[in-house]
Design a protein around this motif. Structure first.
Motif, PDB file in Angstrom:
ATOM      1  N   GLU A 418      43.701  38.435  34.806  1.00 51.51           N
ATOM      2  CA  GLU A 418      43.030  38.581  36.241  1.00 51.51           C
ATOM      3  C   GLU A 418      43.670  39.689  36.909  1.00 51.51           C
ATOM      4  N   LYS A 419      44.968  39.926  36.976  1.00 51.77           N
ATOM      5  CA  LYS A 419      45.783  41.019  37.680  1.00 51.77           C
ATOM      6  C   LYS A 419      45.372  42.288  37.130  1.00 51.77           C
ATOM      7  N   VAL A 420      45.301  42.519  35.953  1.00 52.28           N
ATOM      8  CA  VAL A 420      45.072  43.672  35.284  1.00 52.28           C
ATOM      9  C   VAL A 420      43.571  44.002  35.484  1.00 52.28           C
ATOM     10  N   ILE A 421      42.655  43.255  35.381  1.00 51.65           N
ATOM     11  CA  ILE A 421      41.303  43.539  35.775  1.00 51.65           C
ATOM     12  C   ILE A 421      41.171  43.965  37.162  1.00 51.65           C
ATOM     13  N   LEU A 422      41.799  43.353  38.125  1.00 55.39           N
ATOM     14  CA  LEU A 422      41.584  43.785  39.551  1.00 55.39           C
ATOM     15  C   LEU A 422      42.204  45.149  39.920  1.00 55.39           C
ATOM     16  N   ASP A 423      43.085  45.633  38.905  1.00 50.46           N
ATOM     17  CA  ASP A 423      43.594  47.067  38.954  1.00 50.46           C
ATOM     18  C   ASP A 423      42.419  47.920  38.684  1.00 50.46           C
ATOM     19  N   HIS A 424      41.492  47.582  38.301  1.00 51.67           N
ATOM     20  CA  HIS A 424      40.155  48.711  37.786  1.00 51.67           C
ATOM     21  C   HIS A 424      39.835  48.823  39.259  1.00 51.67           C
ATOM     22  N   PRO A 425      39.358  50.240  39.580  1.00 50.86           N
ATOM     23  CA  PRO A 425      38.809  50.515  40.798  1.00 50.86           C
ATOM     24  C   PRO A 425      37.325  50.040  41.141  1.00 50.86           C
ATOM     25  N   ALA A 426      36.633  49.545  40.102  1.00 49.50           N
ATOM     26  CA  ALA A 426      35.441  49.064  40.190  1.00 49.50           C
ATOM     27  C   ALA A 426      35.359  47.620  40.521  1.00 49.50           C
ATOM     28  N   VAL A 427      36.338  46.840  40.341  1.00 51.11           N
ATOM     29  CA  VAL A 427      36.067  45.320  40.163  1.00 51.11           C
ATOM     30  C   VAL A 427      36.634  44.792  41.536  1.00 51.11           C
ATOM     31  N   GLU A 428      35.773  44.133  42.187  1.00 49.15           N
ATOM     32  CA  GLU A 428      36.203  43.612  43.447  1.00 49.15           C
ATOM     33  C   GLU A 428      36.792  42.055  43.196  1.00 49.15           C
ATOM     34  N   ARG A 429      36.235  41.368  42.401  1.00 50.12           N
ATOM     35  CA  ARG A 429      36.948  39.742  42.357  1.00 50.12           C
ATOM     36  C   ARG A 429      36.488  39.472  40.745  1.00 50.12           C
ATOM     37  N   THR A 430      37.485  38.538  40.205  1.00 53.87           N
ATOM     38  CA  THR A 430      37.244  38.334  38.716  1.00 53.87           C
ATOM     39  C   THR A 430      37.814  36.922  38.534  1.00 53.87           C
ATOM     40  N   MET A 431      37.474  36.390  37.775  1.00 54.97           N
ATOM     41  CA  MET A 431      38.014  34.827  37.415  1.00 54.97           C
ATOM     42  C   MET A 431      37.968  34.981  35.545  1.00 54.97           C
ATOM     43  N   VAL A 432      39.113  34.534  35.105  1.00 58.09           N
ATOM     44  CA  VAL A 432      39.222  34.439  33.676  1.00 58.09           C
ATOM     45  C   VAL A 432      39.607  33.072  33.276  1.00 58.09           C
ATOM     46  N   PHE A 433      38.954  32.801  32.120  1.00 58.36           N
ATOM     47  CA  PHE A 433      39.146  31.482  31.554  1.00 58.36           C
ATOM     48  C   PHE A 433      38.655  31.273  30.174  1.00 58.36           C
ATOM     49  N   GLY A 434      39.099  30.166  29.482  1.00 55.71           N
ATOM     50  CA  GLY A 434      38.751  30.111  27.983  1.00 55.71           C
ATOM     51  C   GLY A 434      37.302  29.538  27.861  1.00 55.71           C
ATOM     52  N   VAL A 435      36.863  30.169  26.554  1.00 52.92           N
ATOM     53  CA  VAL A 435      35.400  29.367  26.118  1.00 52.92           C
ATOM     54  C   VAL A 435      35.713  29.366  24.814  1.00 52.92           C
TER      55      VAL A 435
END
Length: 505
Positions: A418-435
């Motif tokens: 999640e920390k890396v994804i939020l470094d992307h300038p287009a992403v406001e919020r995210t949640m990562v989990f297992g599926v």
């Protein structure tokens, strides 16, 4: 220290006498083979060379390399000196490798040719390192053979409780933690595995899991302990594995999905005889397990464990209770507790805790974490389970504060991704989990909210993450949504999983 101690090096000395001329290790790539006596001689020569280089008790020795005889010799030589091996997951990014090495502050680092350029690039960030060496005789650093001297090795008295290896776990709260495992931890695990498998000097182990992984290192030592043959693969290839099982009469291996399934698929194509494979331990789905047992007539062993529990906490034959993780190991007292550390009733879910000689020494230089993990005299795993009436453990997921994803046996904490994804300038919020994932058993999914007027494709985000941390940590699934459900201003993780975590991720 002394009379009542027994170290990994003591085992090497013992086996050189008990199994003198039996082959201990076979390199499948080159055909190089060494006996138990020859292995001890090599370990002594390397230990003497490291001693001359100034390596002493308690020093850390980093290793960045794939499975090899040289790697296993480094482990043996470190054990002889009372030094601590710091194996690094070479699948990590350059920054992650630099962090793990820096955290362990090694005095010396051994490197494969394949990773020499990367390690040279981070050399300036490793002030503790006094010397670099190759795991071969090629490469930019000191050659391996040149470190093996003929001067008699003057042994070191090493306590069984002394640290032997630091294995970094997945990054929780943004940073990996180095789990310190002792000689006694490793050898006790070996005896448990020998007991489980009924291993003997007639067995052959296919050493295909990386030695930086607790299961890989411990299975190699387990086979060595029993006087069995380790057939080493520096890189897993299913077709090659099938060929080796047939030619070397491989009888045991450790499996993380999709390894066993890939072997069975390759065998189906080749028609090779793999019926020598009598015992497999690990984590896999029932369809693959039952297919293996039908194909070979062998037995699959389920288990639950962590690096922090020296690989094992429970184990058992799959057929004894399909779907369970087996019963507690002979020298492990497992209790399931609630949030107040009170035992829960049979059939109720509680946190899995362990007491006994398999519990690791603690996280390297993280005393607050250790105090929390070892509270009330037990190791708290952060995982959940329930016992049935017959004492079989049924895994029930992870506590919220230790949410973990395990694609193909690797550990990935959502917070790190999640920390890396939020470094992307287009992403406001995210949640990562297992599926659920058909290949890796558990896959990584990211649900994202984009910033206003921004656009991003699934592939672009996956490539972005894969370029910044280890590629096995990148999401396999991405879903863009307008908003994420909240509770008290925070993402409601349970609600997100309920909405977006189904089988058709």
């Amino acid at each position: 220290m002394g009379l009542y101690d027994f170290s990994l090096y003591d085992l090497i000395r013992r086996n050189a006498g008990c199994f003198r001329n039996r082959t201990a290790w076979l390199e499948s790539d080159t055909g190089e083979a060494v006996t138990f006596e020859q292995f001890k001689t090599r370990v002594d020569r390397l230990a003497a060379g490291l001693q001359q280089a100034g390596i002493k008790t308690g020093d850390r020795i980093g290793v960045v390399g794939k499975n090899s005889l040289a790697f296993f010799q480094v482990v043996g030589a470190a054990a002889a000196l009372g030094a601590i091996v710091l194996p690094v997951n070479w699948r990590l990014s350059e920054d992650e490798v630099a962090f793990n090495l820096s955290d362990g502050a090694p005095a010396m680092v051994f490197v494969d040719d394949e990773f020499a350029e990367m390690v040279q690039g981070i050399r300036s960030s490793l002030p503790s390192v006094r010397r670099m060496a190759n795991l071969t005789d090629a490469g930019p650093f000191d050659g391996f053979a040149g470190l093996m001297v003929d001067t008699p090795f003057s042994g070191t008295d090493v306590a069984a409780d002394a640290g032997l290896v630091i294995i970094h776990t997945a990054a929780v709260a943004g940073r990996p933690r180095g789990a310190l495992v002792s000689h006694a931890n490793l050898l006790c695990a070996s005896l448990h595995l020998n007991h489980c498998f009924g291993l003997s000097d007639s067995d052959v182990h296919l050493n295909l899991l990386p030695l930086f992984h607790v299961a890989g290192l411990f299975m190699a030592v387990n086979a060595f302990h029993a006087g069995a043959l380790n057939v080493n693969m520096s890189r897993f290839d299913a077709e090659r594995a099938v060929s080796l099982i047939q030619s070397e009469k491989v009888s045991v291996l450790f499996d993380f999905s999709p390894i066993l399934g890939a072997i069975l698929d390759a065998q189906q194509k080749s028609g090779d005889d793999i019926t020598s494979l009598r015992a497999v331990m690990g984590l896999d789905g029932p369809e693959t397990i039952e297919r293996y047992q039908r194909t070979t007539g062998g037995c699959f062993y389920n288990m639950y464990g962590q690096t922090e529990t020296s690989c094992l906490t429970t184990m058992g034959r799959y057929d004894d209770r399909p779907g369970s993780a087996g019963r507690p190991i002979p020298m492990g007292l497992v209790a399931l507790v609630d949030d107040a550390d009170n035992p829960v009733a049979t059939g109720q879910v509680g946190e899995i805790t362990l007491k006994g000689p398999m519990v690791f020494k603690g996280y390297w230089h993280l005393e607050e974490d250790n105090a929390h993990t070892f509270r009330n005299g037990r190791h708290h795993t952060g995982d959940l389970g329930r016992f049935d009436e017959d004492g079989f453990l049924w895994y029930a997921g992870r506590k919220p504060e230790k949410e973990l994803i395990k694609p193909g046996g690797e550990n990935v904490y959502p917070a790190e991704v999640e920390k890396v994804i939020l470094d992307h300038p287009a992403v406001e919020r995210t949640m990562v989990f297992g599926v659920p994932d058909p290949r890796w058993k558990e896959g990584i999914k990211a649900v994202c909210v984009l910033k206003a007027n921004m656009q991003l494709t699934e592939k672009e985000l996956i490539d972005f993450v894969g370029g910044r941390i280890a590629r096995f940590k990148k999401p396999q699934y991405v879903q863009f949504v307008e908003s994420l459900p909240e509770t008290d201003g925070r993402i409601d993780r349970a609600a997100v999983k309920a909405l977006y975590g189904g089988e058709n991720a």
